[in-house]
Design a protein around this motif. Structure first.
Motif, PDB file in Angstrom:
ATOM      1  N   LEU A 211      12.706   5.640  -1.085  1.00 50.84           N
ATOM      2  CA  LEU A 211      12.934   6.667  -0.070  1.00 50.84           C
ATOM      3  C   LEU A 211      11.787   7.667  -0.045  1.00 50.84           C
ATOM      4  O   LEU A 211      11.342   8.075   1.031  1.00 50.84           O
ATOM      5  CB  LEU A 211      14.258   7.386  -0.346  1.00 50.84           C
ATOM      6  CG  LEU A 211      14.622   8.528   0.620  1.00 50.84           C
ATOM      7  CD1 LEU A 211      14.773   8.013   2.044  1.00 50.84           C
ATOM      8  CD2 LEU A 211      15.902   9.228   0.161  1.00 50.84           C
ATOM      9  N   ILE A 212      11.296   8.057  -1.224  1.00 47.59           N
ATOM     10  CA  ILE A 212      10.183   9.002  -1.297  1.00 47.59           C
ATOM     11  C   ILE A 212       8.936   8.414  -0.656  1.00 47.59           C
ATOM     12  O   ILE A 212       8.188   9.104   0.049  1.00 47.59           O
ATOM     13  CB  ILE A 212       9.878   9.378  -2.764  1.00 47.59           C
ATOM     14  CG1 ILE A 212      11.108   9.983  -3.442  1.00 47.59           C
ATOM     15  CG2 ILE A 212       8.695  10.338  -2.839  1.00 47.59           C
ATOM     16  CD1 ILE A 212      11.622  11.235  -2.791  1.00 47.59           C
ATOM     17  N   ALA A 213       8.702   7.124  -0.880  1.00 45.85           N
ATOM     18  CA  ALA A 213       7.493   6.465  -0.364  1.00 45.85           C
ATOM     19  C   ALA A 213       7.677   5.915   1.045  1.00 45.85           C
ATOM     20  O   ALA A 213       6.713   5.425   1.637  1.00 45.85           O
ATOM     21  CB  ALA A 213       7.089   5.334  -1.308  1.00 45.85           C
ATOM     22  N   LEU A 214       8.883   5.985   1.588  1.00 45.58           N
ATOM     23  CA  LEU A 214       9.168   5.366   2.885  1.00 45.58           C
ATOM     24  C   LEU A 214       8.288   5.882   4.019  1.00 45.58           C
ATOM     25  O   LEU A 214       7.819   5.073   4.840  1.00 45.58           O
ATOM     26  CB  LEU A 214      10.649   5.550   3.228  1.00 45.58           C
ATOM     27  CG  LEU A 214      11.128   4.862   4.515  1.00 45.58           C
ATOM     28  CD1 LEU A 214      10.845   3.365   4.469  1.00 45.58           C
ATOM     29  CD2 LEU A 214      12.609   5.126   4.747  1.00 45.58           C
ATOM     30  N   PRO A 215       8.031   7.200   4.133  1.00 48.82           N
ATOM     31  CA  PRO A 215       7.164   7.658   5.227  1.00 48.82           C
ATOM     32  C   PRO A 215       5.787   6.984   5.201  1.00 48.82           C
ATOM     33  O   PRO A 215       5.294   6.531   6.244  1.00 48.82           O
ATOM     34  CB  PRO A 215       7.053   9.165   4.967  1.00 48.82           C
ATOM     35  CG  PRO A 215       8.329   9.513   4.285  1.00 48.82           C
ATOM     36  CD  PRO A 215       8.606   8.336   3.383  1.00 48.82           C
TER      37      PRO A 215
ATOM     38  N   MET B  66       0.821  -1.208   0.000  1.00 46.98           N
ATOM     39  CA  MET B  66       0.000   0.000   0.000  1.00 46.98           C
ATOM     40  C   MET B  66       0.859   1.264   0.000  1.00 46.98           C
ATOM     41  O   MET B  66       0.525   2.254  -0.655  1.00 46.98           O
ATOM     42  CB  MET B  66      -0.946  -0.002   1.194  1.00 46.98           C
ATOM     43  CG  MET B  66      -1.957  -1.135   1.168  1.00 46.98           C
ATOM     44  SD  MET B  66      -3.086  -1.087   2.569  1.00 46.98           S
ATOM     45  CE  MET B  66      -4.047   0.370   2.167  1.00 46.98           C
ATOM     46  N   GLY B  67       1.958   1.240   0.744  1.00 51.11           N
ATOM     47  CA  GLY B  67       2.774   2.443   0.848  1.00 51.11           C
ATOM     48  C   GLY B  67       3.716   2.659  -0.313  1.00 51.11           C
ATOM     49  O   GLY B  67       3.956   3.802  -0.720  1.00 51.11           O
ATOM     50  N   TYR B  68       4.251   1.553  -0.863  1.00 51.84           N
ATOM     51  CA  TYR B  68       5.250   1.692  -1.929  1.00 51.84           C
ATOM     52  C   TYR B  68       4.754   1.260  -3.301  1.00 51.84           C
ATOM     53  O   TYR B  68       4.905   2.005  -4.277  1.00 51.84           O
ATOM     54  CB  TYR B  68       6.514   0.907  -1.569  1.00 51.84           C
ATOM     55  CG  TYR B  68       7.589   1.002  -2.638  1.00 51.84           C
ATOM     56  CD1 TYR B  68       8.044   2.243  -3.064  1.00 51.84           C
ATOM     57  CD2 TYR B  68       8.141  -0.137  -3.207  1.00 51.84           C
ATOM     58  CE1 TYR B  68       9.030   2.345  -4.043  1.00 51.84           C
ATOM     59  CE2 TYR B  68       9.135  -0.048  -4.187  1.00 51.84           C
ATOM     60  CZ  TYR B  68       9.573   1.201  -4.595  1.00 51.84           C
ATOM     61  OH  TYR B  68      10.536   1.293  -5.568  1.00 51.84           O
TER      62      TYR B  68
ATOM     63  N   ALA C  52      19.163   2.175  -8.629  1.00 52.00           N
ATOM     64  CA  ALA C  52      19.220   3.556  -8.129  1.00 52.00           C
ATOM     65  C   ALA C  52      17.837   4.200  -8.155  1.00 52.00           C
ATOM     66  O   ALA C  52      17.443   4.895  -7.199  1.00 52.00           O
ATOM     67  CB  ALA C  52      20.194   4.369  -8.972  1.00 52.00           C
ATOM     68  N   ASN C  53      17.088   3.970  -9.224  1.00 49.58           N
ATOM     69  CA  ASN C  53      15.764   4.565  -9.348  1.00 49.58           C
ATOM     70  C   ASN C  53      14.789   3.951  -8.338  1.00 49.58           C
ATOM     71  O   ASN C  53      13.967   4.655  -7.740  1.00 49.58           O
ATOM     72  CB  ASN C  53      15.228   4.372 -10.768  1.00 49.58           C
ATOM     73  CG  ASN C  53      14.333   5.521 -11.192  1.00 49.58           C
ATOM     74  OD1 ASN C  53      14.291   6.566 -10.549  1.00 49.58           O
ATOM     75  ND2 ASN C  53      13.604   5.329 -12.280  1.00 49.58           N
ATOM     76  N   LEU C  54      14.887   2.643  -8.146  1.00 49.85           N
ATOM     77  CA  LEU C  54      14.017   1.983  -7.171  1.00 49.85           C
ATOM     78  C   LEU C  54      14.348   2.437  -5.755  1.00 49.85           C
ATOM     79  O   LEU C  54      13.445   2.632  -4.925  1.00 49.85           O
ATOM     80  CB  LEU C  54      14.151   0.463  -7.285  1.00 49.85           C
ATOM     81  CG  LEU C  54      13.553  -0.166  -8.551  1.00 49.85           C
ATOM     82  CD1 LEU C  54      13.836  -1.662  -8.594  1.00 49.85           C
ATOM     83  CD2 LEU C  54      12.045   0.083  -8.615  1.00 49.85           C
TER      84      LEU C  54
ATOM     85  N   VAL D 209      13.594  14.444   5.404  1.00 49.29           N
ATOM     86  CA  VAL D 209      14.771  15.310   5.547  1.00 49.29           C
ATOM     87  C   VAL D 209      15.908  14.804   4.661  1.00 49.29           C
ATOM     88  O   VAL D 209      16.567  15.582   3.953  1.00 49.29           O
ATOM     89  CB  VAL D 209      15.220  15.374   7.019  1.00 49.29           C
ATOM     90  CG1 VAL D 209      16.538  16.149   7.132  1.00 49.29           C
ATOM     91  CG2 VAL D 209      14.147  16.035   7.882  1.00 49.29           C
ATOM     92  N   VAL D 210      16.141  13.493   4.670  1.00 55.28           N
ATOM     93  CA  VAL D 210      17.204  12.897   3.847  1.00 55.28           C
ATOM     94  C   VAL D 210      16.920  13.127   2.363  1.00 55.28           C
ATOM     95  O   VAL D 210      17.824  13.473   1.588  1.00 55.28           O
ATOM     96  CB  VAL D 210      17.345  11.390   4.142  1.00 55.28           C
ATOM     97  CG1 VAL D 210      18.294  10.724   3.136  1.00 55.28           C
ATOM     98  CG2 VAL D 210      17.849  11.167   5.561  1.00 55.28           C
TER      99      VAL D 210
END
Length: 304
Positions: A183-187, A154-156, A176-178, A240-241
């Motif tokens: 990282l963008i979808a991690l939260p 659901m998140g990624y 690298a793209n994955l 932040v990262v």
């Protein structure tokens, strides 16, 4: 079956958990690739929503039939038993399961034909997780895998499918793209997993009575609360990262302003894990974080 019962059967109030990753995928497509495929995206949204409805009905259906605690959980907690749907509407429930499953499958195949078969394979992964999440001899929801799989799919995966639909001509399948998209979808991945973790923490005794041994059964409530808190912190750290790496606009750092609100929401749950009283804390955290994240993402698209 009235609309109120139907809404609870499909768990309508929880649908934002999948809608916001969809919107996040759309926003990132516009921000990073400056592209959108509205027709395919609209069809995908309907397919995603229909399959989400299937999974929730399927979950309620299997929980009812496999309940060991027939005196309390089956009759008083599960929506099918509590509303006497087993006697009056079981045929309708089976029809709804078929409608949502095959409807979403057909629409998913249409989207794959329009954009590329990567959508089909990613969607197939979601189908496997969704079907076996509550079905089969050992449902995934009764194993220490529920949080991981629900967070990832659901998140990624929803985010990734949406991103690919909008940018299939430019998207490159590379490590690298994955890693970047993850990282963008991690939260969202962390907080959706947190929602499941909070649910299983509150339901620990009920789950054990029904022979469902989730991760909380193995690590205990104390460790579950530590991980829940850590995941919430990591959700902020990931943004932040991503900003430091230049993947997101500095505007996204404004999400740090809601940290005090997250702490306020978290305190009641950390003090007492009771489903009817404090589980809502995790729901509030997920909804507010997702809403602010998506809004800031769309604000970052504006060229000042």
């Amino acid at each position: 079956m009235n609309f109120k019962i139907f809404a609870e059967l499909i768990e309508l109030k929880a649908k934002t958990a999948s809608i916001f990753p969809f919107l996040l995928g759309l926003a990132y497509s516009l921000y990073h690739y400056q592209s959108v495929n509205l027709s395919a995206l609209a069809i995908y949204f309907v397919a995603m929503f229909m399959f989400n409805c299937f999974v929730d009905i399927w979950d309620n259906y299997n929980d009812y039939h496999k309940a060991v605690d027939t005196d309390d959980y089956q009759k008083n907690t599960n929506i099918i038993g509590r509303e006497n749907l087993s006697m009056l509407s079981m045929g309708l429930i089976k029809s709804l399961l078929a409608f949502f499953f095959f409807g979403s499958l057909i629409l998913g195949i249409i989207v794959a034909l329009m954009t590329g078969w990567a959508v089909f394979w990613l969607g197939l992964l979601c189908y496997v997780v969704g079907v076996f999440y509550a079905g089969g001899p050992k449902p995934l929801s009764s194993l220490p895998l529920g949080e991981l799989l629900s967070g990832l799919t659901m998140g990624y995966v929803i985010f990734l499918i949406c991103l690919y639909i909008n940018s299939s001509q430019n998207f490159v399948w590379s490590f690298a793209n994955l890693a970047t998209t993850f990282l963008i979808a991690l939260p969202n991945t962390l907080l959706i997993a947190n929602l499941m973790l909070a649910n299983n923490t509150c339901d620990l005794e009920e789950d054990e009575a029904n022979h469902r041994y989730t991760i909380v059964h193995y690590i205990g409530k104390k460790a579950a609360l530590i991980w829940w808190t850590t995941a919430l912190i990591l959700a902020f750290v990931a943004i932040v990262v991503a900003v430091i790496l230049g993947l997101l606009s500095p505007i996204m750092l404004l999400i740090l302003l809601i940290a005090p609100l997250m702490i306020k929401f978290a305190k009641p749950y950390l003090q007492k894990q009771v489903k009817k009283e404090t589980f809502i804390s995790s729901v509030k955290i997920l909804m507010v974080f997702q809403l602010v994240q998506v809004l800031l993402f769309f604000v970052s698209l504006i060229k000042f």
